[in-house]
Each structure stands twice: as structure tokens, then as C-alpha cells.
Write an enzyme that holds these catalytic residues in place. Sequence first.
Site, mmCIF file in Angstrom:
data_model
loop_
_atom_site.group_PDB
_atom_site.id
_atom_site.type_symbol
_atom_site.label_atom_id
_atom_site.label_comp_id
_atom_site.label_asym_id
_atom_site.label_seq_id
_atom_site.Cartn_x
_atom_site.Cartn_y
_atom_site.Cartn_z
ATOM 1 N N ILE A 33 -22.567 8.194 -5.030
ATOM 2 C CA ILE A 33 -22.097 8.978 -4.835
ATOM 3 C C ILE A 33 -22.867 10.854 -4.673
ATOM 4 O O ILE A 33 -22.288 11.846 -3.170
ATOM 5 C CB ILE A 33 -20.665 9.236 -5.037
ATOM 6 C CG1 ILE A 33 -20.142 7.688 -5.467
ATOM 7 C CG2 ILE A 33 -19.934 10.493 -4.767
ATOM 8 C CD1 ILE A 33 -18.543 7.802 -5.785
ATOM 9 N N GLY A 56 -25.816 9.499 -9.248
ATOM 10 C CA GLY A 56 -25.702 8.453 -8.789
ATOM 11 C C GLY A 56 -25.301 8.676 -7.470
ATOM 12 O O GLY A 56 -26.028 9.786 -6.320
ATOM 13 N N HIS A 62 -41.532 -5.933 18.203
ATOM 14 C CA HIS A 62 -41.850 -4.682 17.907
ATOM 15 C C HIS A 62 -42.032 -3.907 19.030
ATOM 16 O O HIS A 62 -42.626 -4.205 20.426
ATOM 17 C CB HIS A 62 -43.897 -5.170 18.154
ATOM 18 C CG HIS A 62 -45.525 -4.130 18.160
ATOM 19 N ND1 HIS A 62 -45.338 -3.222 16.768
ATOM 20 C CD2 HIS A 62 -45.693 -3.201 18.841
ATOM 21 C CE1 HIS A 62 -46.057 -1.841 17.586
ATOM 22 N NE2 HIS A 62 -46.426 -2.324 18.536
ATOM 23 N N ASP A 109 -12.591 -3.703 -7.659
ATOM 24 C CA ASP A 109 -13.526 -2.231 -8.620
ATOM 25 C C ASP A 109 -12.380 -3.145 -9.667
ATOM 26 O O ASP A 109 -12.729 -2.090 -10.149
ATOM 27 C CB ASP A 109 -12.972 -1.694 -7.987
ATOM 28 C CG ASP A 109 -13.728 -1.090 -6.592
ATOM 29 O OD1 ASP A 109 -14.525 -1.635 -6.665
ATOM 30 O OD2 ASP A 109 -13.501 0.029 -5.603
ATOM 31 N N GLU A 142 0.792 -1.372 -0.147
ATOM 32 C CA GLU A 142 -0.198 0.488 -0.294
ATOM 33 C C GLU A 142 0.992 1.292 -0.442
ATOM 34 O O GLU A 142 1.905 1.203 0.655
ATOM 35 C CB GLU A 142 -1.497 0.503 1.064
ATOM 36 C CG GLU A 142 -1.856 0.937 1.313
ATOM 37 C CD GLU A 142 -2.769 1.604 0.180
ATOM 38 O OE1 GLU A 142 -2.508 2.510 -0.520
ATOM 39 O OE2 GLU A 142 -3.589 0.676 -0.146
ATOM 40 N N GLY A 143 0.439 1.947 -0.932
ATOM 41 C CA GLY A 143 1.687 3.306 -0.932
ATOM 42 C C GLY A 143 0.923 4.510 -0.235
ATOM 43 O O GLY A 143 1.236 5.726 0.270
ATOM 44 N N CYS A 177 -11.553 4.229 0.494
ATOM 45 C CA CYS A 177 -13.142 3.108 1.471
ATOM 46 C C CYS A 177 -12.650 3.937 2.174
ATOM 47 O O CYS A 177 -13.635 5.161 3.039
ATOM 48 C CB CYS A 177 -13.183 2.171 1.487
ATOM 49 S SG CYS A 177 -14.803 2.400 2.778
#
Length: 462
Positions: A180, A178, A441, A309, A33-34, A42
Site C-alpha cells: 500500500i 509494503g 512473439h 481478512d 452490508e452497512g 477493495c
Amino acid sequence: MASYDVIVIGAGPGGYVSAIRAAQLGLKTACVEGRETLGGTCLNVGCIPSKALLHATHQLHEAEHNFAAMGLKGKTPTVDWDQMQSYKGDVIGQNTKGIEFLFKKNKVDWLKGWASIPEAGKVKVGDEVYEAKNIIIASGSAVATLPGIEIDEEIVVSSTGALSLPKIPKKMVVIGAGVIGLELGSVYKRLGADVTVVEYMDGITPGQDLEVARTFQKLLAKQGLNFVLGAAVQGVEKNKNKAKVTYKLKKDDSEHTLDADVVLVATGRKPFTDGLGLAELGVEMTERGQIKTNAHWQTNVPGIYAIGDVITGPMLAHKAEDEGMAAAEVIAGKHGHVNYGVIPGVIYTHPEVGSVGATEEQLKAEGRAYKVGKFSFMGNGRAKANFAADGFVKLLADKETDRILGCHIIGPMAGDLIHEICVAMEFGASAEDIALTCHAHPTYSEAVREAALACGDGAIHA
């Protein structure tokens, strides 16, 4: 040269979950991870910070509109934007540090830097090269913009810039209706901005159940959001600290303009694979720039997998998480599984929108015989008590077998309520199964049961 069983590229929801699962299964694992912090888009500039602002501004809305009716009287709160940003930062920090702790707990090595894959079985990070029996690409997505529109993250912003504006704009134009665009548009509307949403399609939230989308638009308009639909944005012109958005209406090709202090470009996201060296490796891609994978998340290059993604399917954090766990399990010799027919979608406005499975339009297109069970939150005692009676639950079931095919909820806590149906669909449940299950309820969840009853002899409180 350090060697690993698995190296995961990217520490977003798909990547970090995949790395943790691989380590839990006994595989020596590292995650590249950079960013300065873990969690990807996220946790750093997406899901989590936006939910913090949505929560804070909803509390403001309640104070302005509902507190007095409940006997809570006093001066309406004023907005300290710097403090709200600080609160958002604290939320991000708690979550990202939590992943660091989980990496240490599960003995996942964090390789800090940006990755490339010089050849199968090797990952380069900075000047170091590491060996990996298996590589999982989980590099996520980047903002997609429109041709000719330059995002400067000051006047013309992406979702990233919209989360950290220096001040609340008086006028905001949102390009794209949308998830976002509507979530962040809602945030700034509650904060006092004049918000106009411009959308190319003739309705908001394309792909959503049409009845839900139409109701959703009416409720957002009632809250003060303005909509220009069927409009093709031609360009954004910046002039000092202002912007002018030009668009053409598709119905008559007429041209119009909108002035704004800030323009939010919310036209979607695209797979982010820059710098990985996939073309040189011969990794097959789709026409949309996604990595091609088989049913086991394997690419055409042995030992290289991809999730989230960067591959086909909805760009959702929880979809990436499921794929991350499944890919790790496949590598460990187990059976990884993702049920793509039961991946919920949620919009965190107020009211929320939650959906899973088929829409009514999809069932009609398939020629599927189905039945609809609907129940309005106006008939739910808890919702009425909480000023949250807008919206409904819509359950779709097979006409012959009664098996649940989909569910669409617009109303309070829809993002949580939808999971009852997700579990039901995983087990192949019928609407009657939900209808015969006792629900406490008073709860919002009773509306889900009532919708299931409406698939049979009828709801009780309708």
C-alpha cells in the site's frame, strides 16, 4: 422473521462472491452490508480506486518521459486533480453498481446495515433479526496504526484518506514500505510530491523474494522515491497544516525528523470483527485477533463460518474470493477447495511485481535442492519497444524433478504474467513444460518462457 439458508456478513470481495456462489448453488441467500455501496474496502477505498490513480499517473509519467522519444510532441499534460478524483469516483461507481446488478440477477437480498450475531443461527441488522441456517463472516479488515499515532484523515492519513486528499502535497512521508505504501507513494511521486518512505525493516516489501525486493527498491529510487530503512518511527507531531515525523535508526539509535504536509500510515491492516458479538458467542480467536477456522472454514460454533481478512493467511481480495466460493460450496454439500500454495501477490507500481509460491530464501531455509532460471526484460523485444525493459523473470524449480516451486517477476504486466505460472503450478507442471510451450512473439510472456528455458539448457535471448 425472515429465514435464509445463508447470511453473509460483509459485501467485500470475499462476501459478495460467497453470496453469489451460494445463490447459484440453490441456497436462499442474503448479504449484510452497512456501507452505502457494495464492494467493501477493495472497491470503495482500496484496490480499485488506487489502481485508477496508478493508471492515471502512469499515463502522466509516460507523457513526461517517453512521448517525445516516440515522436509524440506537444505540451506536457497538466494535472487537474479534481477531474482525476472524478474519474476515480466514476470507476468506483461502475464497479459497485455492477455488484448490485449481480445481486439482483442471482436473487441475493442485500440487508442494509451493520450486523451482529445475537446467537447461533440468527443475525441482527438494525432492529430486524433474521434466521440463518448458516452464517459466513466476511467482515474484512481495518487499518492498523502504530501506538501513539492518531489518524485524522487530513494530515495523518490511512490509505483511505490518501485516495482523496484535497490537494497534492509538496512533501509526503509514507510510514511502511509494503504494498500500500509503495503504490500510493508512487502515485504522489508521479504527481510531483517529494516522497520519503520510512520502513522499520532493513528492506522494502518484507517477505518478498530478496533479489526482487532489492531490484525493486533501486528502480523506485531511480524514479525519485526516497527510502529510510531500519528506522523505528517514534511519533508524528501535528502543527497546524504540517506534520513532523520522528524516527530512530536501529543501527545506532540516533534520532531524526522529517517534515511533511501529509503523513501516510501504511503499516498494515487488522481483522475487523467489531460489533459482531463473537466473544459472547464463544467463537475462538487467534492471538492476532483472527477468527479460528478449520479446513472447511468452519468456526468452533456450529453453523458459523469465516473467510477472508478475518482469518489467517494473506489479506488479499482474491484469497477471500476463493475462500468465499469454497465455503459456499461446503455449505451446499460440495467439496470446497483453496490451494494456499498457489495464491499470487501483485504490486501495481511501474514496473509491477508479481509472485507466487516459494521464495529463494524459503527454499534455502527448507534445505530444498532447487535451480533458478532467470531472464531479463532487456532481452525482450516488446519490452524494449515499450520503454519497459527494467526487471526480470525468476523461476524456481526442483533440482531433481524440475517441478515449478515458485516464480517472481518484476517488470511490465508482471501481475498478469504471473498467472501462467499459477496455472502451471496447479497442474504440477515442470519448468520444461513452460519452455516447450509456444509463446506468441512479440509479447512480454516470452520472458517467462525464456526463464523456463534458463532452468534447462539455457535461454535463447540471454
